[in-house]
Scaffold this active site. Sequence first.
Site, PDB file in Angstrom:
ATOM      1  N   HIS A 472      22.462  17.371  34.902  1.00  0.00           N
ATOM      2  CA  HIS A 472      22.849  16.973  33.558  1.00  0.00           C
ATOM      3  C   HIS A 472      21.906  17.531  32.485  1.00  0.00           C
ATOM      4  CE1 HIS A 472      24.816  13.072  35.376  1.00  0.00           C
ATOM      5  NE2 HIS A 472      25.527  14.160  35.631  1.00  0.00           N
ATOM      6  N   PRO A 473      21.598  18.816  32.465  1.00  0.00           N
ATOM      7  CA  PRO A 473      20.697  19.320  31.428  1.00  0.00           C
ATOM      8  C   PRO A 473      21.335  19.287  30.044  1.00  0.00           C
ATOM      9  CG  PRO A 473      21.623  21.140  32.667  1.00  0.00           C
ATOM     10  CD  PRO A 473      22.059  19.886  33.369  1.00  0.00           C
TER      11      PRO A 473
END
Length: 553
Positions: A472-473
């Site tokens: 989930h960057p």
Amino acid sequence: MPSATDTYDYIIVGAGPAGSLLANRLSASPAVRVLLLEAGGEDNYPWIHIPVGYLYCIGNPRTDWCFQTEAQPGLHGRRLSYPRGKVLGGCSSINGMIYMRGQARDYDLWAAQGNPGWGWDQVLPLFRKSENHFGGNSPAHGGDGEWRVERQRYHWPILDAFRDAAEQCGIAKVDDFNTGDNQGCGYFQVNQRNGVRWNSAKAFLRPILKRPNLTVLTKVTVDRLRFEQGRVVGLEADWLGAKRVFNARREVVLCAGAIGSPTIMQRSGLGPRSLLERLGIAVRRDMPEVGGNLQDHLQLRLIYQVTRVRTLNQVAGSVWGKMGMGLRYLYDRSGPLAMAPSQLGAFVKSDASQPSANLQYHVQPLSLERFGEPLHSFPAFTASVCNLRPLSRGSVRIQAAAPEQAPSIDPNYLSHPQDLHVAAQAIRLTRQIVQAPALARFAPVEYLPGAQLQTDEQLQEAAGAIGTTIFHPVGTCRMGSDPSAVVDAQLRVHGVAGLRIADASIMPQITSGNTCTPTLMIAEKAAQMILHAHNWQAPNAVGQPREVETAVG
């Protein structure tokens, strides 16, 4: 085939969730000429579409850029694989298919930080606009959009027992995580249609590919933006082995994600001065936060061996089991092959002082040492828990002026003391749930990190040993009104005309949950702002686009 001198109103870089939706919305008016560029290939690999096929897409250079992080001091010096989608649909072609908006509090905080129009009440209609929910239209959900949301088609007794155990620990059972407050335990809703992955290419691109004003090109590597008198007027790229120039009359919109968008900016001279000068790139604008503020959800994968219950480890561990899985999927698109990677979820506070749930569980009826390796031979489940609001911040930096060189990705996990504290709390809470009566009949035994680890120091050390990304960057081109922010509330890059960013990189803080659906919302809002800014008119009430006289913008 476009020529080198072709000019478009808008060029969109990246055909992942954001780019796919944005191309759909902008090209709805025949007066608007749109070019969508994707660095990866077509999404025609069969394992993309079979839900459990994510196991064969992550780490596969056909579908994944196969990035790696820098060695992480907080993770005992380990480098992590950092999957990013390399096909049409981007990460929605290889992700866990979970439909998750986050919490109302996330968006109200964005708005309170100088980003008007991004509060929960303003973004909820945008979530509903693209949504095609199995329950149809309601105050919370949309039923007429393209982004299909369904219930999962297969359940496991071990997961039902975990949900009962969570309830015995005070975590209420809930049916819907997407009403603004996701606290509780329940089954995730997923982006599937009849047991098949529903990615953004199917939702937003396939139905519109015949629009004459839309051009979609794959395997296009964007090198850098082009400028005239300080304004972005197009870009330079490599396509089919040749250098090409694509021109934009109105705007270039970067939708290349939290890794791709800042690296394109940096190669174009928009980034930290010290980095650009070291690489011999002319500094067009010193923007220290381009590539900074990297945030990600670090999951702690606790594994428990069990008895007297089947898990996927056993079902998929024999030839007959695999044959049965395949036959069932062929018959009615259900069974283990229709599984999302994580079926059961929970959102809970790590302690009473938290204003809302700050931990998320992804509970899986399987176990393995790490992604890409075989399932364990013994029956087990994984209770993966992540800190939803980490305070650690990392960075994305190019390592060369050429786009062929992979960037340096440094999430800087567990570098903030509070993140270590929450990690220890998360392990303790997981143990409390697993020790509840509902799971006792399966005699769970902690395989990882190990029940002998008890002190805060030992649990924090264990978090570094078992922690890994949950993919989930966000945050590397932060939205804000302060001088350090990269884009404003209209997603326009500060000080650079003709350029917007519309993807997960603009998030000031990471959302409290999976990030694909919030990224779609960002693109939906971007489309409305772009159409309004340039006096394009959206489709009318019966869905027919209307052409209007355009204004210079």
